[in-house]
Design an enzyme around this catalytic site. Structure first.
Site, mmCIF file in Angstrom:
data_model
loop_
_atom_site.group_PDB
_atom_site.id
_atom_site.type_symbol
_atom_site.label_atom_id
_atom_site.label_comp_id
_atom_site.label_asym_id
_atom_site.label_seq_id
_atom_site.Cartn_x
_atom_site.Cartn_y
_atom_site.Cartn_z
ATOM 1 N N CYS A 334 0.649 -1.074 -0.317
ATOM 2 C CA CYS A 334 0.536 0.113 -0.298
ATOM 3 C C CYS A 334 1.307 1.038 0.132
ATOM 4 C CB CYS A 334 -1.032 0.243 1.576
ATOM 5 S SG CYS A 334 -0.110 -0.542 2.773
ATOM 6 N N HIS A 789 -1.659 0.581 7.680
ATOM 7 C CA HIS A 789 -1.849 0.773 5.497
ATOM 8 C C HIS A 789 -1.428 1.677 6.022
ATOM 9 C CE1 HIS A 789 -4.378 0.055 2.528
ATOM 10 N NE2 HIS A 789 -5.141 0.960 3.217
#
Length: 829
Positions: A334, A789
């Site tokens: 990510c 994330h």
């Protein structure tokens, strides 16, 4: 049939059987993101094993003359295991994760992928198809060769498959090296089955019992202020007793055991024996505390940050079309997805790679999978074209569940990730990374591959002027350096809610475990002021007084870039050297005026420090000894392409005062006839190789334990006079200097590549007004850059859009106060 057989016979010599080590690209087109699941399928060259979508296979045939391709089409099905307690709605409820893992029973849910595949041999340019059944009726020599090639391609692991994470288990623990021979003190200590308290502060939770002497102490403090007070860690640092067990996690099946020396959760095969030494019967114990795995899972689902940044509490409207393409998460990728989404909203990257996509593909080398420019253009075009910005198919059936409607087909940048991460110790792995580190890594790769022609990284490049004033002589020195990112400090002591923070801290110290975490509110103006205020240098060698003294250093912009990147320095180290993330909210403005930070150059009437080298170090017998040179500065100059001896002279004649002054010396002496001649020291008849300062092994071990290599740690310590605290600060502010960027436009000759061995004549920087508007920001969720994330928000047509991997939606409440990297563009006058 005989005609096809004759054609195959004529190309038989070009059909190869994959051998071990051959790269078989059967999942992704070399020039686009077409795959066997795409319309038209994928054609794999039976000679080079490169894959091509239907739009590029004719081009490859025309350029290479290859005629035989294995055509692969794949029908994709998605099924999920049905929950035993399915309510009958047709969709199994999501199970709560109980294991810190992906793709493993009890871990975070992933989809089970199944395919139906069809294979044919296709002969170009006629596009004659040969099925497996038809192949069986052909002459043996044809049948055997073609069948072996087909079987080899089908059986080979594709390049993307070998790179993709199939499952990850965060609970795999190794046996501690101390477990087998752990020495336990016969001190008569017996531990009761309950009622434990920290023997220092009285805390009643997060308690760890040392397995050497039975001491019960509290665990580490978490980044948000919760947890313990670090007393178990401090006790290890005092005694060296390595193993501790978390009380409340002991059951007949095991317990949480931590090795402070190995800095990890470990296994202890003799745990029943070690516990019995202190009167604990493992078979009668029951779990009363959350395990470390459960705590980590709770962190990964923490509402306070994750929900806000991902805007999970709002029904977001999915968006599709050009510039709105999602990217698949390849397993902790990510950080890459967020950075590349933002970069391709910058016109320079669009003009360099996307506008010239046809020319780039036409000029691509024989193996485009290893060509930097081709792969960057492929990624950029696919993100902006809208070709892959389509809703993911709703697959279902008797045992299948529909894929969420707000997820896209998107693109999976496996080939790109493999290329930009090749040979890099971190980006070549599937571990989570720092988005800022990757951004600088990618910018440096662009720099290396754009020595000639337009360079899109110039959009971010700017000059920083540093003014150092000797406090004893009041004489000044001016240096300039190139930078790409402004790192904004976070003065926690100037939080606007400091009273609330101190009250929460006081309650935690008093043992109140119910107190809710309080997020620090830091005014943006305070951060900007901390950036611009003078820094005191306590160990500055002044050429005016020929001695070390104090000086002040002030940093200003010598130029303002077209696009400005600001990094909020959220990641730091605590007093115990444990990495932590500052939980802060900073109201970053939509528009920014930095005009007051413009450098003014030498002031009227101001005297400059003379350019004089520091005196050589003298031995007791008055012999001249080689000076200690800052090898990090020498290495940086060498990396720029300057001769080694010139780099040594630059560092010597600027008195080890840093890369900026050394670079200025180089630029001012490049035309000297002895520029590349060996450095000759006073009192020496020939060239002398300066010695490098030795470093502390203890300091080395401390930095290496933080995850850096020994070489990186050595470089940081030498750059900071062997001072541990300064070395840690240095290494985190020079991560881009420590990276290894050897990836270039593979497959091209020196004449064909844009990369040149000759360094550019000087840094090319743009300049203009220092007024900016915010157009994107990248946010991080989690406790450190090594986990969690990333998502990004980008302003498109006056609408904020959230890019969360394959999920692209209109943003309702962009969390601009929780960002990590902010991207501004110059405002039109």
């Amino acid at each position: 049939m005989s005609d096809v057989s004759e054609v195959l016979m004529s190309v038989l010599s070009t059909i190869r059987v994959p051998k071990p080590g051959d790269r078989v690209h059967k999942d992704e087109c070399a020039l686009s993101f077409s795959s066997p699941e795409s319309e038209g399928g994928l054609y794999v060259c039976m000679n080079s094993f490169l894959g091509f979508g239907s739009q590029y296979v004719d081009k490859h045939h025309s350029r290479t003359g290859q005629r035989a391709y294995l055509h692969i089409t794949r029908t994709h099905k998605t099924t999920k295991k049905e929950d035993e307690n399915n309510s009958g709605s047709g969709h199994p409820p999501k199970k709560k994760p109980t294991r810190l893992a992906i793709g493993i029973e009890g871990g975070f849910d992933v989809e089970q992928e199944h395919y139906e595949e069809d294979y044919k041999v296709v002969i170009f340019p006629e596009r004659q198809e040969v099925t497996l059944e038809e192949l069986g009726a052909m002459p043996d020599v044809v049948k055997e060769r073609v069948s072996l090639s087909m079987t080899g391609i089908i059986a080979a692991d594709s390049v993307s498959h070998t790179l993709q994470v199939q499952q990850w288990d965060g609970e795999v623990r190794q046996e501690s090296r101390y477990a087998a021979d752990l020495k336990q003190l016969d001190n008569g200590v017996k531990i009761p089955p309950s009622g434990w308290r920290c023997e220092v502060c009285g805390l009643q939770e997060n308690l760890w019992m040392n397995l050497t002497d039975g001491k019960i102490l509290c665990g580490r403090r978490y980044y948000d202020g919760s947890g313990g007070n670090n007393h178990a860690l401090l006790y290890f640092q005092e005694t060296g007793y390595p193993l501790a067990v978390k009380l409340g996690t002991i059951t007949p099946d095991g317990a949480d055991v931590y090795s402070y020396d190995e800095d990890d959760m470990v296994l202890d095969s003799k745990l029943p024996e070690h516990l019995s030494h202190f009167g604990i019967n493992m078979m009668t114990m029951e779990k009363t505390e959350r395990t470390m795995t459960e705590l980590e899972i709770a962190v990964n689902q923490r509402v306070g940050e994750w929900e806000v940044i991902q805007e999970s509490g709002t029904a977001l409207r999915p968006l599709y079309g050009p510039g709105l393409t999602g990217m698949k998460n390849l397993g902790n990728s990510c950080y890459l997805n967020s950075v590349m989404q933002v970069l391709f909203t910058v016109p320079d990257f669009h003009n360099k790679y996307v506008s010239n996509i046809d020319k780039i593909i036409d000029e691509a080398p024989s193996d485009p999978t290893q060509d930097f420019k081709t792969q960057v253009a492929k990624l950029g075009y696919s993100l902006l074209s809208g070709d892959y910005s389509k809703p993911a198919p709703e697959l279902g059936g008797e045992n299948g569940a529909a894929e969420p409607k707000d997820y896209q087909i998107g693109i999976a940048p496996r080939m790109f990730k493999a290329l930009v991460g090749r040979n890099h110790p971190e980006f070549s792995t599937n571990r989570q990374q720092d988005a800022q580190e990757f951004l600088l890594h990618f910018i440096n790769m662009v720099e290396r591959n754009c020595r000639l022609g337009p360079n899109p990284s110039e959009a971010f490049r700017f000059l920083v002027e540093e003014r150092i004033v000797c406090q004893q002589s009041q004489k000044a020195k001016y240096t300039q350096r190139v930078d790409y990112i402004i790192q904004l400090p976070v003065p926690m002591e100037q939080a606007s809610n400091i009273d609330e923070l101190q009250e929460a801290e006081r309650q935690r110290e008093n043992g109140d475990s119910t107190v809710m975490p309080v997020r620090a509110q830091i005014p943006f103006a305070v951060c900007l002021a901390a950036l611009s205020e003078p820094e005191l240098l306590t160990d500055f060698w002044s050429s005016a007084v020929q001695a070390k003294t104090t000086a002040t250093k002030t940093t200003r912009f010598a130029s303002f870039p077209d696009h400005l990147i600001i990094q909020i320095k959220k990641f730091t180290f605590g007093l115990d050297w444990v990495p932590k993330k500052l939980d802060v909210s900073i109201e970053v403005p939509d528009t920014l005026d930095l005009s007051m930070l413009r450098a003014t150059g030498q002031r009227r009437g101001e005297e400059l420090l003379p350019e004089v080298a520091p005196p050589p170090l003298m031995t007791p017998d008055a012999e001249v000894k080689a000076p200690v040179l800052d090898d990090s500065t020498v290495s940086q100059l060498c990396d720029m392409g300057f001769p080694l001896e010139a780099c040594r002279k630059a560092v010597y004649y600027t008195g080890n005062t840093g890369i900026d002054s050394a670079m200025n010396w180089v630029m001012g002496h490049m035309d000297d006839p002895d520029f590349s001649a060996p450095l000759v020291l006073p009192g020496c008849s020939g060239g002398t190789t300066p010695t490098m300062e030795s470093v502390s092994e203890e300091h080395l071990a401390t930095i290496v334990s933080m995850g850096f290599s020994r070489e990186q740690a050595t470089k940081a310590l030498r750059a900071t006079s062997n001072t541990l605290e300064r070395a840690v600060d240095w290494i985190f502010s020079h991560l881009d200097d420590l990276e290894s960027m050897e990836v270039s436009e593979g497959g091209r000759s020196a004449g064909e590549s844009e990369a040149s061995r000759e360094p550019p004549p000087g840094p090319c920087v743009r300049d203009g007004p220092g007024k900016y508007e915010l157009f994107a920001f990248i946010s991080h969720m989690g406790t450190s850059t090594m986990c969690g994330h990333y998502v990004c928000h980008i302003k498109k047509d006056q609408q904020w859009v959230i890019f969360n991997d394959q999920k692209v939606c209109a943003s309702e409440k962009p969390p601009k106060d929780l960002g990590y990297l902010y991207f501004y563009r110059r405002m039109a006058e």
